[in-house]
Motif scaffolding. Structure first.
Motif, PDB file in Angstrom:
ATOM      1  N   GLY A  30       0.796  -1.227   0.000  1.00 36.09           N
ATOM      2  CA  GLY A  30       0.000   0.000   0.000  1.00 36.09           C
ATOM      3  C   GLY A  30       0.822   1.268   0.000  1.00 36.09           C
ATOM      4  N   GLU A  31       2.149   1.126   0.010  1.00 32.29           N
ATOM      5  CA  GLU A  31       2.974   2.329   0.076  1.00 32.29           C
ATOM      6  C   GLU A  31       3.070   3.002  -1.292  1.00 32.29           C
ATOM      7  OE1 GLU A  31       7.124   3.684   2.244  1.00 32.29           O
ATOM      8  OE2 GLU A  31       6.963   1.675   1.407  1.00 32.29           O
ATOM      9  N   LEU A 180      -7.130   8.653  -5.166  1.00 31.12           N
ATOM     10  CA  LEU A 180      -7.305   7.331  -5.748  1.00 31.12           C
ATOM     11  C   LEU A 180      -6.442   6.308  -5.006  1.00 31.12           C
ATOM     12  CD1 LEU A 180      -8.681   5.928  -8.181  1.00 31.12           C
ATOM     13  CD2 LEU A 180      -6.546   6.237  -9.419  1.00 31.12           C
ATOM     14  N   HIS A 181      -5.215   6.729  -4.723  1.00 28.83           N
ATOM     15  CA  HIS A 181      -4.321   5.818  -4.011  1.00 28.83           C
ATOM     16  C   HIS A 181      -4.864   5.495  -2.627  1.00 28.83           C
ATOM     17  CE1 HIS A 181      -0.757   5.012  -1.367  1.00 28.83           C
ATOM     18  NE2 HIS A 181      -0.718   4.005  -2.224  1.00 28.83           N
ATOM     19  N   LYS A 182      -5.391   6.512  -2.006  1.00 30.89           N
ATOM     20  CA  LYS A 182      -5.957   6.320  -0.674  1.00 30.89           C
ATOM     21  C   LYS A 182      -7.103   5.310  -0.741  1.00 30.89           C
ATOM     22  CE  LYS A 182      -5.668   9.677   2.585  1.00 30.89           C
ATOM     23  NZ  LYS A 182      -5.828  11.101   2.901  1.00 30.89           N
ATOM     24  N   GLY A 185      -5.538   1.812  -2.058  1.00 28.12           N
ATOM     25  CA  GLY A 185      -4.579   1.283  -1.092  1.00 28.12           C
ATOM     26  C   GLY A 185      -3.582   0.311  -1.676  1.00 28.12           C
ATOM     27  N   LYS A 186      -3.232   0.505  -2.954  1.00 32.56           N
ATOM     28  CA  LYS A 186      -2.306  -0.434  -3.597  1.00 32.56           C
ATOM     29  C   LYS A 186      -0.881   0.110  -3.601  1.00 32.56           C
ATOM     30  CE  LYS A 186      -5.168  -3.675  -4.732  1.00 32.56           C
ATOM     31  NZ  LYS A 186      -5.834  -3.796  -6.022  1.00 32.56           N
ATOM     32  N   THR A 187       0.074  -0.803  -3.512  1.00 31.41           N
ATOM     33  CA  THR A 187       1.480  -0.425  -3.629  1.00 31.41           C
ATOM     34  C   THR A 187       1.686   0.280  -4.965  1.00 31.41           C
ATOM     35  OG1 THR A 187       1.973  -2.440  -2.432  1.00 31.41           O
ATOM     36  CG2 THR A 187       3.837  -1.301  -3.483  1.00 31.41           C
TER      37      THR A 187
END
Lengths: 360, 352, 294
Positions: A30-31, A180-182, A185-187
């Protein structure tokens, strides 16, 4: 916990030329990792090696604990968004997004569901039947992201995805990307040469120079504790001021030329008499008079940007370039000589030879 | 050669032409006269300022003179009342049979004198020697019709009868075509695709024992750089069918009506076809048009076969093919397709 | 129409007018000639008005339809073979391998040879006795063939010669088209899981569809006008087996001396070519579809 993505000793050579040298990097699940550096620093090559578009000369790439160093791109559980978007021009938006799934044994209803879901997330439902050429740059960007989302990969790869957009749209898309990343939650590994993107999007930033990692750290770390002169100069806008000097005591630097004495907040690890570079963020230089005015500068330009004024000029004595960022409107100082105080919090001392930060 | 005619037609129909002399194929003479593109030569020969007293028109081989030069007359393209001279032969020919003396001697064969022997010997040579018996032109169009007419004439056939009714498809026409089919069956491979060049090559390279074609072929046969059969070739008369009849044809020279300098054109024509020039060209390998050349001791010494050629000329038929304006179309687009289809076996020769 | 567009139109008008005249004049003149009976070498004043006779001949003469059918077969077989081979070659050789420049130049050579020379060369190569093709066949253990002496083989021969001469054209067009394909799109396809065949058929070739359409149209038009090579190679024979429409027109005009009928058949040929071009362009219209995503 298994790392989302792990690179160990990853090296890329083309014949005699080493493009990427011994990259070690562990991304937590998720980073959001941003690879940043000037063009030619190897950041895109690293991304392409992760994607499987370039072979790895040495080293190993693991995704979710699985060694994918020699796996085909489609078997790495990744998705990539290209700088040019790389949409299929002859396919509709929906076809673009479903192409990967159509090549696997995914059922029609599942494909429809996933495309609809991605389109909903990105707000491109009305565009599904259009061809890419009928879309604006921002819309194409969304479709490219949609194509990645639909695949539900473990790792998202972005190769300078915003560089083809105008400044306003870029800022907007940056925010959307962060959201979107939040949400997903994907690397994510994100390549850019734009440090603003790096600072705003990253959980951790990887700063690269000539194929070698210079520093890995959170935006705060790389800004406040640059490991070396390169990182210090690369991160921050306007860039850090660099003044040559000599370490006369563990916490005193005397600048060349102006002979100004600068007292540090804490002692540094360096032998007295060592040649050093004193780094000061523009925010650390404030207008001052009298005894507070450690430095004097001849102002060339003073630009009032609304909240602060960026003052550029030459340091009295040495002629070294100086930039100061002070709050408020100080446009009037252009052409005059002014005194500057130094905030010790914004000071960095680098060994002139090793270029390493002596504060740490 | 095919596209020469279009260019000549365009050139000669201009108000004023760029050429003072024109070299034509015998089949075009009627059309050129009918379209009023070329000039009669009599006025020039009657002009004492131009005519060479030593020229001697009567010395020109009469059959060539008639075949290539005369237009008008009862039939339109032959001698007779009303026929006028429009051109003179320059590179004319008749048909003779070239054969390989060495092969005929080896198998103790007699040179075919008539079409019955001719037909029989085709298979014999093919079986005994294993090479093509008779090479021949055979490509669709003019080439295959030419070869068929070679057989049609001596067998007693013709394209039209005396009343201009077509008779090419009568019994004789079928017989000639069947003979031609046997030529293809026993000849070198590929005759239905042969132009004159391929037919020549097959004989010159030793892939055929006989070649029934033009007298003008002798130059190539005797040229060691082009021929592998130098010294092994004998020449005989075109075999007799119901009669002897050999081909007539070739090239002629004439002055276009739109010539800028017709007198100069005539002088050149006269010089090119003069006795001295004819002999000189013949000695270089050209085809003679004059009896004086054919009989010249020096020439005959160089070309012993001219004795046979002179004999062949006696049987040369000026009415070998109808030289009418429509002939090209009949020749190439009608007969040229039908004969070709018979040669490939697509259609069988039969009377209608 | 604002002033700027008007000025723009005025600037291009001369070129447009010249193009229209240059394109339309020969067509109209052919149509006009189709209504007359006229023989080359005679004054135009002797031409006779023939009305629709020539057009009737053009549409009812069996030999016209036979040669049209021959042309269609010729164009269909040779152009599709050229497209397939040209595309395959281009795909095989598009990567920048060493010596590729040399091969590319080599492939262009056939196109630069004059058609008459191409015809003569192939006539020697197909020669039943001495030709290279039969020599190779025999060396490989096959029987020699009478290439130009049998109808089906002669038809194959003209197609082989055409393929030899024009596959390079397709090759060059496709190579040029592929050079303009954004390589990241192909990489995206690889990441999406497409293998070589899928990348080629579903991404690469569709992306150059406009180039393929233009190439196809140009080859079709050329194939319908083919004349010189066949003229030299077979002159339409054996029989009429290789008599394509343009050769039929040639013979009608210059051997049959029926310029009116020849013009009428030319108009027929023009219509057929136009219909085929229209069909080909409908498959992928380069005028409408040429701006791919860049």
């Amino acid at each position: 916990m298994t790392a989302g993505l792990e690179l160990s000793g990853v090296t890329k050579r083309f014949g005699e030329n080493t493009i990427v040298q011994g990259i070690d990097l562990v991304a937590n699940p998720g980073e959001f990792i941003v690879l940043v550096g000037a063009s030619g620093c190897g950041k895109s090559t690293i991304l392409r090696m992760i994607a499987g578009l370039e072979t790895v000369t040495e080293g190993r790439i693991m995704i979710k604990g699985r060694d994918v160093t020699h796996a085909r791109p489609d078997q790495r559980d990744i998705a990539m968004v290209f700088q040019s978007y790389a949409l299929y021009p002859h396919m509709s938006v929906a076809e673009n997004m479903s192409f990967a799934l159509s090549l696997t044994r995914t059922s029609k209803s599942e494909i429809t569901r996933r495309v609809a879901e991605a389109a909903h997330i990105l707000g491109i439902e009305p565009l599904l039947e259009r061809k890419p050429k009928a879309l604006s740059g921002g819309q194409r960007q969304r479709v490219a992201m949609g194509r990645a989302i639909v695949r539900e990969p473990s790792v998202f790869l972005f190769d300078e995805p915003l560089s083809n957009l105008d400044a306003k749209l870029r800022a907007q898309m940056r925010v959307e990307l962060a959201l979107l990343h939040k949400r997903l939650g994907k690397t994510t590994v994100y390549v850019t040469h734009d440090q603003v993107e790096a600072m705003t999007l990253a959980n951790r930033i990887v700063i690269l120079e000539r194929g070698v990692i210079q520093q890995i750290g959170t935006p705060g770390e790389v800004f406040n504790r640059p490991r070396n002169l390169f990182v210090a100069g690369f991160i921050g806008s306007p860039g850090m001021n660099m003044f040559k000097g000599v370490l006369t005591a563990a916490d005193v630097v005397v600048l060349d030329g102006s002979r100004a004495t600068v007292r540090l907040a804490r002692p540094v690890h360096g032998p007295p008499g060592a040649a050093v570079v004193l780094g000061v963020r523009p925010q650390g230089l404030a207008l001052a008079e009298g005894a507070d005015a450690v430095l004097r500068m001849q102002v060339k330009v003073a630009e009032y940007l609304g909240t602060e004024t960026v003052i550029t000029g030459a340091l009295a004595g040495s002629g070294e370039a100086v930039t100061s960022s002070v709050s408020g409107d100080h446009g009037g100082v252009a052409g005059t000589e002014i005194g500057l105080s130094i905030d010790p919090k914004h000071l960095h001392v680098f060994d002139a030879e090793s270029q390493l930060n002596l504060v740490q | 050669m095919g596209r020469l005619k279009e260019k000549q037609l365009l050139e000669m129909s201009k108000p004023q032409g760029d050429y003072d002399l024109c070299c034509y194929i015998v089949m075009w003479k009627g059309e050129y006269v009918a379209k009023n593109l070329v000039q009669p030569l009599e006025p020039y020969f009657a002009n004492v300022a131009l005519a060479d007293p030593a020229y001697d028109v009567k010395d020109i081989i009469p059959i060539y003179y008639e075949n290539l030069g005369l237009v008008g007359g009862p039939k339109g393209y032959l001698a007779g009342p009303g026929a006028k001279l429009y051109g003179l032969p320059y590179g004319a020919e008749t048909s003779v049979l070239a054969y390989r003396k060495d092969i005929f001697a080896k198998h103790n064969l007699a040179v075919p004198e008539n079409y019955d022997d001719f037909l029989k010997i085709l298979r014999v040579i093919k079986d005994k020697e294993g090479i093509g018996a008779l090479t021949s032109r055979g490509q669709a169009g003019h080439q295959c019709v030419h070869a068929w007419l070679l057989h049609l004439n001596p067998l007693g056939g013709a394209v039209f009868d005396d009343q201009w009714r077509p008779r090419f498809n009568d019994k004789v026409g079928v017989q000639a075509l069947k003979f031609f089919q046997e030529v293809v069956a026993t000849g070198p491979a590929g005759i239905p695709g042969y132009g004159q060049g391929e037919a020549n090559t097959a004989f010159l390279q030793g892939q055929a024992a006989m070649y029934l074609d033009s007298t003008s072929f002798v130059g190539l046969v005797n040229d060691p750089s082009k021929s592998k059969v130098v010294g092994n070739v004998g020449w005989a008369l075109h075999p007799r069918g119901v009669k002897r009849a050999s081909q007539s044809g070739g090239l002629g020279l004439t002055m276009p009506k739109n010539a800028k300098h017709p007198e100069a054109g005539f002088l050149l024509l006269q010089w090119l076809t003069s006795k001295a020039q004819d002999k000189a060209v013949t000695k270089q390998g050209g085809a003679p048009i004059r009896n004086s050349t054919m009989e010249d001791a020096e020439v005959v010494k160089q070309y012993p076969e001219f004795v046979v050629f002179k004999e062949a000329l006696k049987y040369s038929n000026p009415d070998w093919r109808p030289i009418i304006a429509e002939w090209d179309e009949i020749n190439i687009q009608a007969l040229g397709v039908a004969v070709s289809e018979a040669l490939t076996g697509k259609k069988a020769p039969r009377r209608r | 129409m604002n002033d700027n567009t008007r000025t723009g139109w005025l600037f291009v008008a001369p070129a447009v007018v010249i193009m229209l005249v240059a394109c339309l004049y020969p067509v109209l003149s052919a149509v006009h000639l189709g209504f007359y009976e006229w023989s080359m070498g005679t004054p135009w004043s002797e031409a006779k008005w023939a009305g629709w006779t020539s057009f009737q001949i053009a549409f009812t003469e069996p030999s016209v339809w036979r040669s049209l059918w021959t042309t269609l077969k010729f164009a269909a077989v040779s152009v599709s073979a050229e497209m397939v081979l040209g595309i395959a070659l281009a795909l095989a050789l598009e990567s920048n391998l060493r010596g590729m420049a040399f091969f590319r130049s080599l492939f262009i050579l056939p196109m630069m040879v004059a058609p008459i020379a191409v015809g003569l060369t192939w006539r020697y190569m197909f020669d039943a006795q001495f030709g290279l093709i039969n020599a190779v066949l025999v060396a490989l253990g096959f029987a020699a063939k009478g290439w130009l002496a049998e109808e089906s083989l002669a038809f194959a021969a003209i197609i082989i010669a055409d393929i030899w001469q024009w596959t390079p054209f397709v090759f060059i067009m496709v190579v040029a088209g592929l050079a303009n394909v954004d390589s990241s799109v192909l990489e995206a396809a690889r990441i999406d899981g497409a293998r070589w065949w899928t990348v080629t058929t579903r991404v690469k070739l569709p992306m150059i569809a406009h180039v393929l359409a233009i190439t196809l149209v140009m080859r079709l038009i050329d194939a319908f006008r083919v004349l010189e090579v066949i003229y030299v190679l077979t002159f339409g024979g054996p029989g009429e087996s290789t008599e394509v429409l343009s050769l039929h027109i040639y013979k009608t005009a210059f051997i049959g001396q029926k310029l009116g009928a020849a013009s009428a058949i030319s108009v027929l040929l023009l219509v057929v070519v136009m219909v085929l071009t229209w069909l080909a362009l409908r498959m992928s219209n380069p005028m409408r579809d040429n701006e791919g995503d860049r």
